[in-house]
Design a protein around this motif. Sequence first.
Motif, PDB file in Angstrom:
ATOM      1  N   ASN A 159      34.333  54.851  35.123  1.00 15.64           N
ATOM      2  CA  ASN A 159      35.403  54.966  34.134  1.00 15.64           C
ATOM      3  C   ASN A 159      36.246  53.705  34.211  1.00 15.64           C
ATOM      4  O   ASN A 159      36.550  53.218  35.307  1.00 15.64           O
ATOM      5  N   GLU A 160      36.650  53.180  33.063  1.00 16.49           N
ATOM      6  CA  GLU A 160      37.371  51.910  33.043  1.00 16.49           C
ATOM      7  C   GLU A 160      38.754  52.000  33.653  1.00 16.49           C
ATOM      8  O   GLU A 160      39.367  50.966  33.954  1.00 16.49           O
ATOM      9  N   ASN A 161      39.276  53.204  33.866  1.00 16.94           N
ATOM     10  CA  ASN A 161      40.594  53.370  34.468  1.00 16.94           C
ATOM     11  C   ASN A 161      40.520  53.959  35.868  1.00 16.94           C
ATOM     12  O   ASN A 161      41.511  54.484  36.387  1.00 16.94           O
ATOM     13  N   LEU A 200      38.458  51.155  52.287  1.00 16.49           N
ATOM     14  CA  LEU A 200      37.499  51.063  51.194  1.00 16.49           C
ATOM     15  C   LEU A 200      37.478  49.640  50.669  1.00 16.49           C
ATOM     16  O   LEU A 200      38.478  48.911  50.782  1.00 16.49           O
ATOM     17  N   VAL A 201      36.367  49.249  50.088  1.00 12.80           N
ATOM     18  CA  VAL A 201      36.228  47.916  49.513  1.00 12.80           C
ATOM     19  C   VAL A 201      36.064  48.072  48.000  1.00 12.80           C
ATOM     20  O   VAL A 201      35.179  48.789  47.531  1.00 12.80           O
ATOM     21  N   TYR A 202      36.942  47.402  47.247  1.00 16.83           N
ATOM     22  CA  TYR A 202      36.908  47.446  45.795  1.00 16.83           C
ATOM     23  C   TYR A 202      36.552  46.075  45.230  1.00 16.83           C
ATOM     24  O   TYR A 202      36.608  45.057  45.931  1.00 16.83           O
ATOM     25  N   ASP A 203      36.212  46.061  43.950  1.00 16.41           N
ATOM     26  CA  ASP A 203      36.168  44.799  43.235  1.00 16.41           C
ATOM     27  C   ASP A 203      37.533  44.131  43.343  1.00 16.41           C
ATOM     28  O   ASP A 203      38.545  44.790  43.590  1.00 16.41           O
ATOM     29  N   TYR A 204      37.575  42.829  43.142  1.00 13.28           N
ATOM     30  CA  TYR A 204      38.834  42.093  43.221  1.00 13.28           C
ATOM     31  C   TYR A 204      39.696  42.389  41.999  1.00 13.28           C
ATOM     32  O   TYR A 204      39.240  42.280  40.855  1.00 13.28           O
ATOM     33  N   TYR A 205      40.944  42.798  42.251  1.00 14.81           N
ATOM     34  CA  TYR A 205      41.902  43.062  41.173  1.00 14.81           C
ATOM     35  C   TYR A 205      42.959  41.968  41.190  1.00 14.81           C
ATOM     36  O   TYR A 205      43.832  41.926  42.059  1.00 14.81           O
ATOM     37  N   LEU A 206      42.847  41.097  40.199  1.00 13.84           N
ATOM     38  CA  LEU A 206      43.619  39.863  40.151  1.00 13.84           C
ATOM     39  C   LEU A 206      45.121  40.094  40.259  1.00 13.84           C
ATOM     40  O   LEU A 206      45.822  39.337  40.929  1.00 13.84           O
ATOM     41  N   HIS A 207      45.619  41.151  39.634  1.00 14.65           N
ATOM     42  CA  HIS A 207      47.072  41.359  39.554  1.00 14.65           C
ATOM     43  C   HIS A 207      47.614  42.303  40.617  1.00 14.65           C
ATOM     44  O   HIS A 207      48.799  42.652  40.575  1.00 14.65           O
ATOM     45  N   GLY A 208      46.796  42.711  41.563  1.00 15.59           N
ATOM     46  CA  GLY A 208      47.278  43.599  42.606  1.00 15.59           C
ATOM     47  C   GLY A 208      47.528  45.001  42.073  1.00 15.59           C
ATOM     48  O   GLY A 208      46.835  45.482  41.190  1.00 15.59           O
ATOM     49  N   TYR A 245      52.421  43.979  39.770  1.00 15.06           N
ATOM     50  CA  TYR A 245      52.223  43.490  38.403  1.00 15.06           C
ATOM     51  C   TYR A 245      53.519  43.530  37.601  1.00 15.06           C
ATOM     52  O   TYR A 245      53.859  42.574  36.887  1.00 15.06           O
ATOM     53  N   LEU A 246      54.273  44.612  37.727  1.00 14.89           N
ATOM     54  CA  LEU A 246      55.531  44.739  36.979  1.00 14.89           C
ATOM     55  C   LEU A 246      56.596  43.775  37.494  1.00 14.89           C
ATOM     56  O   LEU A 246      57.438  43.314  36.724  1.00 14.89           O
ATOM     57  N   ALA A 247      56.548  43.460  38.774  1.00 16.17           N
ATOM     58  CA  ALA A 247      57.510  42.503  39.322  1.00 16.17           C
ATOM     59  C   ALA A 247      57.308  41.121  38.702  1.00 16.17           C
ATOM     60  O   ALA A 247      58.278  40.380  38.487  1.00 16.17           O
ATOM     61  N   ILE A 280      45.619  46.805  38.928  1.00 19.15           N
ATOM     62  CA  ILE A 280      45.620  46.194  37.596  1.00 19.15           C
ATOM     63  C   ILE A 280      44.505  45.156  37.523  1.00 19.15           C
ATOM     64  O   ILE A 280      44.466  44.219  38.324  1.00 19.15           O
ATOM     65  N   ASP A 281      43.609  45.346  36.552  1.00 21.48           N
ATOM     66  CA  ASP A 281      42.477  44.436  36.447  1.00 21.48           C
ATOM     67  C   ASP A 281      42.832  43.142  35.717  1.00 21.48           C
ATOM     68  O   ASP A 281      43.988  42.913  35.351  1.00 21.48           O
ATOM     69  N   HIS A 282      41.849  42.290  35.493  1.00 22.11           N
ATOM     70  CA  HIS A 282      42.084  40.967  34.919  1.00 22.11           C
ATOM     71  C   HIS A 282      42.659  41.033  33.513  1.00 22.11           C
ATOM     72  O   HIS A 282      43.347  40.110  33.062  1.00 22.11           O
ATOM     73  N   ALA A 283      42.407  42.158  32.802  1.00 24.14           N
ATOM     74  CA  ALA A 283      42.896  42.306  31.431  1.00 24.14           C
ATOM     75  C   ALA A 283      44.217  43.060  31.357  1.00 24.14           C
ATOM     76  O   ALA A 283      44.712  43.332  30.260  1.00 24.14           O
TER      77      ALA A 283
END
Length: 211
Positions: free
Chosen positions: A8-10, A27-35, A40-42, A81-84
Amino acid sequence: MSWKTLDNENVAKIVGMSPPNVPSLYLVYDYYLHGNVRQYLAENPNVDRRQLIFQTALGMAYLHSERGMTHGSLRPSNILIDHAGNACVADYGLVELAPSTHKEAHQYYSPEAWKGVRILTHRLITTYWTMRQAVSKPSDVYAFAMSSYEIFTSTLPWGVLPEKHIYQLVVYEDTRPDRPDPILEARVGLTSDIWGIMEEAWHHEARLRPS
Protein backbone atom coordinates in the motif's frame (compact mmCIF):
# COMPACT_ATOMS: atom_id res chain seq x y z
CA MET A 1 1.13 -12.64 8.50
CA SER A 2 4.29 -11.74 6.63
CA TRP A 3 5.11 -8.04 6.57
CA LYS A 4 6.72 -8.60 3.18
CA THR A 5 3.30 -9.14 1.60
CA LEU A 6 1.95 -5.71 2.56
CA ASP A 7 1.47 -3.47 -0.46
CA ASN A 8 0.00 0.00 0.00
CA GLU A 9 1.39 3.41 -0.92
CA ASN A 10 0.66 4.75 2.58
CA VAL A 11 2.27 1.85 4.45
CA ALA A 12 6.06 1.84 4.75
CA LYS A 13 7.67 -1.14 3.04
CA ILE A 14 9.81 -3.37 5.24
CA VAL A 15 12.87 -4.74 3.48
CA GLY A 16 14.48 -6.54 6.42
CA MET A 17 14.65 -6.97 10.17
CA SER A 18 17.12 -7.68 12.92
CA PRO A 19 18.39 -11.24 13.47
CA PRO A 20 16.82 -13.07 16.42
CA ASN A 21 19.96 -13.01 18.56
CA VAL A 22 20.29 -9.22 18.93
CA PRO A 23 19.13 -7.55 22.18
CA SER A 24 16.98 -4.86 20.54
CA LEU A 25 14.50 -5.46 17.74
CA TYR A 26 14.77 -3.23 14.69
CA LEU A 27 13.23 -3.12 11.22
CA VAL A 28 14.81 -2.02 7.96
CA TYR A 29 12.78 0.18 5.61
CA ASP A 30 13.35 1.81 2.27
CA TYR A 31 15.03 5.20 2.65
CA TYR A 32 12.56 7.99 3.47
CA LEU A 33 14.14 11.24 2.39
CA HIS A 34 12.09 13.52 4.65
CA GLY A 35 12.22 11.46 7.83
CA ASN A 36 9.06 11.32 9.93
CA VAL A 37 6.11 13.69 9.80
CA ARG A 38 7.31 15.68 12.80
CA GLN A 39 10.66 16.35 11.12
CA TYR A 40 8.96 17.08 7.81
CA LEU A 41 6.62 19.68 9.31
CA ALA A 42 9.49 21.39 11.11
CA GLU A 43 11.13 21.98 7.72
CA ASN A 44 7.91 22.47 5.72
CA PRO A 45 5.38 24.14 8.04
CA ASN A 46 3.09 25.26 5.21
CA VAL A 47 2.40 21.85 3.64
CA ASP A 48 -1.15 20.49 3.56
CA ARG A 49 -1.48 18.87 6.98
CA ARG A 50 -4.95 17.55 6.25
CA GLN A 51 -3.54 15.59 3.33
CA LEU A 52 -0.87 14.01 5.54
CA ILE A 53 -3.53 13.00 8.06
CA PHE A 54 -5.77 11.62 5.30
CA GLN A 55 -2.90 9.54 3.92
CA THR A 56 -2.17 8.23 7.41
CA ALA A 57 -5.83 7.24 7.71
CA LEU A 58 -5.62 5.40 4.37
CA GLY A 59 -2.58 3.47 5.57
CA MET A 60 -4.28 2.53 8.83
CA ALA A 61 -7.48 1.54 7.01
CA TYR A 62 -5.43 -0.81 4.83
CA LEU A 63 -3.82 -2.43 7.88
CA HIS A 64 -7.13 -2.77 9.73
CA SER A 65 -9.59 -3.65 7.00
CA GLU A 66 -7.61 -5.39 4.30
CA ARG A 67 -4.94 -7.12 6.38
CA GLY A 68 -6.65 -7.50 9.77
CA MET A 69 -3.68 -6.01 11.59
CA THR A 70 -3.45 -3.83 14.70
CA HIS A 71 -0.66 -1.25 14.68
CA GLY A 72 -0.32 -0.95 18.44
CA SER A 73 1.94 2.09 18.69
CA LEU A 74 0.93 4.72 16.11
CA ARG A 75 2.46 8.16 16.66
CA PRO A 76 3.98 10.91 14.47
CA SER A 77 7.51 9.57 14.91
CA ASN A 78 6.56 6.42 12.97
CA ILE A 79 4.65 8.17 10.21
CA LEU A 80 7.35 8.49 7.53
CA ILE A 81 7.37 10.87 4.56
CA ASP A 82 8.49 9.63 1.17
CA HIS A 83 10.28 11.53 -1.61
CA ALA A 84 6.97 12.90 -2.95
CA GLY A 85 5.79 14.17 0.43
CA ASN A 86 3.34 11.33 1.10
CA ALA A 87 2.70 9.91 4.58
CA CYS A 88 3.54 6.23 5.14
CA VAL A 89 2.70 4.34 8.34
CA ALA A 90 5.63 2.41 9.83
CA ASP A 91 6.39 0.19 12.87
CA TYR A 92 3.05 -1.60 12.56
CA GLY A 93 2.58 -4.78 14.55
CA LEU A 94 5.71 -4.42 16.67
CA VAL A 95 3.61 -4.71 19.83
CA GLU A 96 3.20 -8.37 18.84
CA LEU A 97 6.91 -8.80 19.50
CA ALA A 98 7.75 -6.30 22.24
CA PRO A 99 6.18 -3.30 24.02
CA SER A 100 7.20 0.13 22.81
CA THR A 101 10.17 1.67 24.60
CA HIS A 102 9.79 5.05 22.88
CA LYS A 103 9.95 7.85 25.46
CA GLU A 104 6.81 9.51 24.12
CA ALA A 105 4.66 6.43 23.47
CA HIS A 106 2.41 7.19 26.46
CA GLN A 107 1.31 10.46 24.84
CA TYR A 108 -0.89 8.44 22.46
CA TYR A 109 -2.23 5.68 24.75
CA SER A 110 -6.00 5.18 24.87
CA PRO A 111 -7.67 4.53 28.23
CA GLU A 112 -7.70 0.79 27.53
CA ALA A 113 -4.08 0.79 26.32
CA TRP A 114 -3.10 2.19 29.71
CA LYS A 115 -4.29 -1.15 31.13
CA GLY A 116 -1.16 -2.60 29.60
CA VAL A 117 0.97 -0.39 31.82
CA ARG A 118 1.71 -1.42 35.39
CA ILE A 119 1.98 1.63 37.62
CA LEU A 120 4.59 1.59 40.34
CA THR A 121 5.36 4.27 42.90
CA HIS A 122 7.85 6.19 40.78
CA ARG A 123 7.54 4.82 37.27
CA LEU A 124 5.40 3.00 34.74
CA ILE A 125 6.32 -0.44 33.42
CA THR A 126 5.00 -1.93 30.20
CA THR A 127 5.23 -5.67 29.68
CA TYR A 128 4.86 -7.65 26.48
CA TRP A 129 1.81 -9.62 27.57
CA THR A 130 -0.16 -6.78 29.18
CA MET A 131 0.34 -4.36 26.28
CA ARG A 132 -0.39 -6.98 23.64
CA GLN A 133 -3.72 -7.71 25.33
CA ALA A 134 -4.60 -4.03 25.80
CA VAL A 135 -4.11 -2.65 22.28
CA SER A 136 -6.73 -3.06 19.57
CA LYS A 137 -8.07 -1.42 16.44
CA PRO A 138 -10.09 1.08 18.56
CA SER A 139 -6.92 1.96 20.48
CA ASP A 140 -5.27 2.60 17.10
CA VAL A 141 -8.13 4.97 16.25
CA TYR A 142 -7.50 6.82 19.51
CA ALA A 143 -3.77 7.06 18.73
CA PHE A 144 -4.64 8.31 15.26
CA ALA A 145 -6.68 11.16 16.78
CA MET A 146 -3.84 12.10 19.11
CA SER A 147 -1.37 11.94 16.23
CA SER A 148 -3.68 14.14 14.14
CA TYR A 149 -3.71 16.69 16.94
CA GLU A 150 0.08 16.81 16.92
CA ILE A 151 0.26 17.02 13.13
CA PHE A 152 -2.12 19.98 13.12
CA THR A 153 -0.53 21.82 16.06
CA SER A 154 3.13 20.65 15.99
CA THR A 155 2.67 20.16 19.74
CA LEU A 156 2.76 16.96 21.79
CA PRO A 157 -0.80 16.11 22.89
CA TRP A 158 0.13 16.34 26.58
CA GLY A 159 3.17 18.59 26.36
CA VAL A 160 5.73 17.88 29.06
CA LEU A 161 3.32 16.34 31.58
CA PRO A 162 4.73 13.26 33.35
CA GLU A 163 3.35 9.84 32.53
CA LYS A 164 1.44 9.37 35.79
CA HIS A 165 -0.29 12.72 35.31
CA ILE A 166 -1.35 11.78 31.77
CA TYR A 167 -2.65 8.45 33.09
CA GLN A 168 -4.81 10.28 35.62
CA LEU A 169 -6.16 12.70 33.01
CA VAL A 170 -6.93 10.08 30.35
CA VAL A 171 -8.21 7.17 32.42
CA TYR A 172 -9.92 8.79 35.40
CA GLU A 173 -10.77 12.35 34.37
CA ASP A 174 -11.61 11.66 30.70
CA THR A 175 -9.64 14.74 29.67
CA ARG A 176 -8.39 15.41 26.15
CA PRO A 177 -6.17 18.13 24.62
CA ASP A 178 -7.69 21.60 24.31
CA ARG A 179 -8.89 22.78 20.94
CA PRO A 180 -6.35 25.14 19.29
CA ASP A 181 -7.10 28.84 18.90
CA PRO A 182 -9.02 29.90 15.75
CA ILE A 183 -6.02 31.64 14.18
CA LEU A 184 -3.96 28.44 14.26
CA GLU A 185 -6.92 26.39 13.07
CA ALA A 186 -7.39 28.63 10.06
CA ARG A 187 -3.69 28.47 9.20
CA VAL A 188 -3.45 24.67 9.29
CA GLY A 189 -6.90 23.83 7.94
CA LEU A 190 -8.41 22.38 11.11
CA THR A 191 -12.17 22.78 10.66
CA SER A 192 -14.99 22.14 13.12
CA ASP A 193 -15.96 19.03 11.17
CA ILE A 194 -12.45 17.62 11.45
CA TRP A 195 -12.29 18.50 15.15
CA GLY A 196 -15.57 16.64 15.63
CA ILE A 197 -14.11 13.53 14.01
CA MET A 198 -11.07 13.74 16.27
CA GLU A 199 -13.32 14.00 19.33
CA GLU A 200 -15.20 10.89 18.23
CA ALA A 201 -11.93 9.07 17.58
CA TRP A 202 -10.54 9.74 21.07
CA HIS A 203 -13.81 8.89 22.84
CA HIS A 204 -13.31 7.22 26.22
CA GLU A 205 -15.44 4.23 25.19
CA ALA A 206 -13.62 2.16 22.59
CA ARG A 207 -16.86 0.81 21.07
CA LEU A 208 -18.05 4.35 20.27
CA ARG A 209 -15.01 5.31 18.19
CA PRO A 210 -15.30 5.27 14.39
CA SER A 211 -13.73 2.32 12.60
